[in-house]
Design a protein around this motif. Structure first.
Motif, PDB file in Angstrom:
ATOM      1  N   UNK A   1       0.828  -1.200   0.000  1.00 24.27           N
ATOM      2  CA  UNK A   1       0.000   0.000   0.000  1.00 24.27           C
ATOM      3  C   UNK A   1       0.865   1.255   0.000  1.00 24.27           C
ATOM      4  N   UNK A   2       1.958   1.250   0.766  1.00 20.39           N
ATOM      5  CA  UNK A   2       2.866   2.398   0.782  1.00 20.39           C
ATOM      6  C   UNK A   2       3.482   2.621  -0.596  1.00 20.39           C
ATOM      7  N   UNK A   3       3.821   1.522  -1.270  1.00 20.84           N
ATOM      8  CA  UNK A   3       4.388   1.640  -2.623  1.00 20.84           C
ATOM      9  C   UNK A   3       3.400   2.325  -3.558  1.00 20.84           C
ATOM     10  N   UNK A   4       2.129   1.932  -3.446  1.00 22.20           N
ATOM     11  CA  UNK A   4       1.103   2.544  -4.288  1.00 22.20           C
ATOM     12  C   UNK A   4       0.984   4.033  -4.003  1.00 22.20           C
ATOM     13  N   UNK A   5       0.956   4.386  -2.727  1.00 21.45           N
ATOM     14  CA  UNK A   5       0.788   5.787  -2.336  1.00 21.45           C
ATOM     15  C   UNK A   5       2.031   6.622  -2.595  1.00 21.45           C
TER      16      UNK A   5
END
Length: 335
Positions: A216-220
């Motif tokens: 999720x952090x990678x996406x954001x």
């Protein structure tokens, strides 16, 4: 009950149902369909004879030929309250309720952020909440009132370049650009009840794994390198977190979950929705306050009729049909 004058049968109409928390909106509509598709109030006598003794399909051509039914704005399974139902030509009026003014009561539980912004999701971050007071909440509400820009949750079905946002988050695909904010109007926003620690709500037990957080952090990070889903050091669930209830009247397209999420951030904490009640959708309401308001039919009326429709009154209507007759709005087929 006083007699209600009905036009030539069968009728097309709109009415409201009080959806309970738990079932999906579609399951509620399908259950209501089983009743209305067997009622002379809504279906021609010839079609009723053909459908006698048969289960009404939930979808498909046969279902549409027998009865047209739809709803004017989905409620999440967690949510309860007003669900507008359209029958026959009333289905053509359902789009009117997507952009109408809506009223909600929502309970925020502080200290924990979830992927879905509500208690149905998994914990992704915990943060301090003990510093948040009633006065701080009331002061912070001002910035979320009026015409505001609101960013939809990343865990939503909205698409970016043909891919649902939740797929970016789950697979760790960097967002190609920021999620486009929406302009919405919050007509009123107030603190309805300060629960403090006097409640039984608790954070979800399910939590994101390290790998899920990293995805999720990678996406954001595709749009903001400063985003972090790390838990705040020293924050635990040992104490009962603070909860409070907001009452809001908003325009169509407003994400109540996002208001709760963004408000918690503004308070220097994290938060998610644990209860959500839609008390008004246009003129359909839980409790009438204006002359044109139409009160919704309690779900128990349909639930009880599903197992036992009961006897008919002196005009030939069962209890559930009479309850609907008293609350429906006839749609004139000529308009």
């Amino acid at each position: 009950m006083p007699k209600v004058s009905l036009p030539h049968l069968p009728i097309s109409c709109l009415f409201g149902v009080v959806k309970p928390s738990g079932p999906t909106s579609m399951s509620i509509i399908n259950d209501v369909k089983q009743l209305v598709a067997r009622s002379a109030l809504f279906v021609e006598a010839e079609k009723l004879e053909k459908a006698a003794g048969q289960k009404i399909p939930s979808k498909g051509r046969r279902a549409r030929d027998l009865i047209k039914i739809g709803q004017g704005g989905t409620l999440d399974p967690l949510a309860d309250g007003v669900l507008v139902v359209g029958i026959g030509k009333g289905t053509k009026r359902l789009s009117d309720f997507l952009d109408c003014t809506k009223e909600y009561y929502s309970t925020c539980l502080l200290g924990c952020e979830t992927d879905t912004y509500d208690s149905e999701g998994a914990r992704i971050r915990i943060a301090p909440w003990q510093h948040v007071t009633k006065e701080k909440v009331e002061s912070a509400l001002i910035q979320f009132s009026g015409e505001i820009q609101q960013t939809p949750p990343i865990f939503s079905a909205l698409k970016m370049d043909g891919i649902p946002l939740y797929e970016y988050a789950r697979k760790g695909i960097p967002l190609p650009r920021p999620i486009e904010p929406r302009k919405v109007t919050v007509h009123s926003l107030e603190l309805s009840e300060w629960k403090g620690s006097n409640h039984e709500f608790r954070w979800p037990k399910k939590s994101f794994s390290k790998e899920e957080k990293e995805a999720m952090e990678t996406a954001l990070h595709g749009v903001d390198e400063n985003i972090s889903l790390e838990d705040h050091p020293g924050t635990t669930a040992d104490a009962v977190p603070t909860a409070f209830v907001l009452k809001m009247k908003v325009s169509g397209g407003t994400y109540v979950r996002s208001i709760i999420h963004d408000l918690a951030h503004a308070l220097g904490s994290a938060g998610h929705v644990v209860t959500l009640t839609r008390s008004r959708q246009g003129r359909f309401v839980l409790e009438p306050t204006e002359d044109e308001d139409r009160q919704c039919v309690p779900w128990e009326v349909f639930e009880n009729a599903s197992s036992n429709p009961g006897p008919v009154d002196d005009e030939g209507w069962t209890k559930w049909e009479r309850e609907v007759i008293e609350r429906l709005e006839v749609v004139d087929s000529k308009k």
